[in-house]
Design a protein around this motif. Structure first.
Motif, PDB file in Angstrom:
ATOM      1  N   ASN A 156      40.507 -57.715  39.599  1.00 54.01           N
ATOM      2  CA  ASN A 156      39.991 -58.465  40.734  1.00 54.01           C
ATOM      3  C   ASN A 156      39.699 -57.537  41.906  1.00 54.01           C
ATOM      4  O   ASN A 156      39.974 -57.876  43.047  1.00 54.01           O
ATOM      5  N   GLU A 157      39.158 -56.382  41.590  1.00 50.94           N
ATOM      6  CA  GLU A 157      38.889 -55.391  42.624  1.00 50.94           C
ATOM      7  C   GLU A 157      37.546 -55.680  43.289  1.00 50.94           C
ATOM      8  O   GLU A 157      36.521 -55.722  42.628  1.00 50.94           O
ATOM      9  N   HIS A 158      37.575 -55.898  44.591  1.00 51.29           N
ATOM     10  CA  HIS A 158      36.340 -56.132  45.349  1.00 51.29           C
ATOM     11  C   HIS A 158      36.127 -54.936  46.269  1.00 51.29           C
ATOM     12  O   HIS A 158      36.797 -54.783  47.275  1.00 51.29           O
ATOM     13  N   THR A 159      35.187 -54.120  45.891  1.00 52.02           N
ATOM     14  CA  THR A 159      34.909 -52.944  46.699  1.00 52.02           C
ATOM     15  C   THR A 159      34.047 -53.351  47.886  1.00 52.02           C
ATOM     16  O   THR A 159      33.459 -54.428  47.921  1.00 52.02           O
ATOM     17  N   GLU A 160      33.977 -52.473  48.843  1.00 53.55           N
ATOM     18  CA  GLU A 160      33.163 -52.725  50.037  1.00 53.55           C
ATOM     19  C   GLU A 160      31.693 -52.885  49.669  1.00 53.55           C
ATOM     20  O   GLU A 160      30.995 -53.724  50.235  1.00 53.55           O
ATOM     21  N   GLU A 161      31.228 -52.100  48.687  1.00 56.12           N
ATOM     22  CA  GLU A 161      29.831 -52.203  48.271  1.00 56.12           C
ATOM     23  C   GLU A 161      29.543 -53.573  47.664  1.00 56.12           C
ATOM     24  O   GLU A 161      28.503 -54.179  47.921  1.00 56.12           O
ATOM     25  N   TRP A 162      30.480 -54.065  46.858  1.00 56.38           N
ATOM     26  CA  TRP A 162      30.287 -55.362  46.224  1.00 56.38           C
ATOM     27  C   TRP A 162      30.285 -56.484  47.264  1.00 56.38           C
ATOM     28  O   TRP A 162      29.463 -57.391  47.206  1.00 56.38           O
ATOM     29  N   LEU A 163      31.198 -56.424  48.201  1.00 56.42           N
ATOM     30  CA  LEU A 163      31.246 -57.445  49.248  1.00 56.42           C
ATOM     31  C   LEU A 163      29.988 -57.404  50.118  1.00 56.42           C
ATOM     32  O   LEU A 163      29.474 -58.452  50.529  1.00 56.42           O
ATOM     33  N   GLU A 184      27.050 -56.480  49.045  1.00 62.43           N
ATOM     34  CA  GLU A 184      25.993 -57.048  48.212  1.00 62.43           C
ATOM     35  C   GLU A 184      26.058 -58.574  48.213  1.00 62.43           C
ATOM     36  O   GLU A 184      25.027 -59.252  48.285  1.00 62.43           O
ATOM     37  N   ILE A 185      27.235 -59.122  48.140  1.00 60.96           N
ATOM     38  CA  ILE A 185      27.400 -60.579  48.195  1.00 60.96           C
ATOM     39  C   ILE A 185      26.894 -61.115  49.533  1.00 60.96           C
ATOM     40  O   ILE A 185      26.184 -62.131  49.579  1.00 60.96           O
ATOM     41  N   ASP A 186      27.230 -60.441  50.610  1.00 67.62           N
ATOM     42  CA  ASP A 186      26.747 -60.855  51.936  1.00 67.62           C
ATOM     43  C   ASP A 186      25.226 -60.765  52.024  1.00 67.62           C
ATOM     44  O   ASP A 186      24.568 -61.633  52.600  1.00 67.62           O
ATOM     45  N   ARG A 246      23.064 -61.023  49.522  1.00 69.04           N
ATOM     46  CA  ARG A 246      22.478 -62.112  48.730  1.00 69.04           C
ATOM     47  C   ARG A 246      22.601 -63.446  49.445  1.00 69.04           C
ATOM     48  O   ARG A 246      21.676 -64.262  49.414  1.00 69.04           O
TER      49      ARG A 246
END
Length: 54
Positions: free
Chosen positions: A2-9, A11-13, A15
């Motif tokens: 369940n690792e949420h990296t800064e890059e992934w977060l 990207e979600i923002d 989108r």
């Protein structure tokens, strides 16, 4: 797992912002013409395979 990296977060923002920008404008929605086109292509493909098989 369940690792949420800064890059992934980020990207979600990004989108979410794109979806908010699109809003209710209807861009990207299928119309009656789209559905009729899909139905016509499906019938044509079925006919071609039917003729090929007989």
């Amino acid at each position: 797992m369940n690792e949420h990296t800064e890059e992934w977060l980020a990207e979600i923002d990004r989108r979410a912002a794109v979806y908010d920008q699109i809003g209710e404008g209807g861009r990207g929605r299928m119309t009656a013409i789209d559905y009729l086109g899909i139905a016509a292509l499906t019938l044509a493909l079925a006919a071609v395979f039917w003729m090929w098989g007989t």
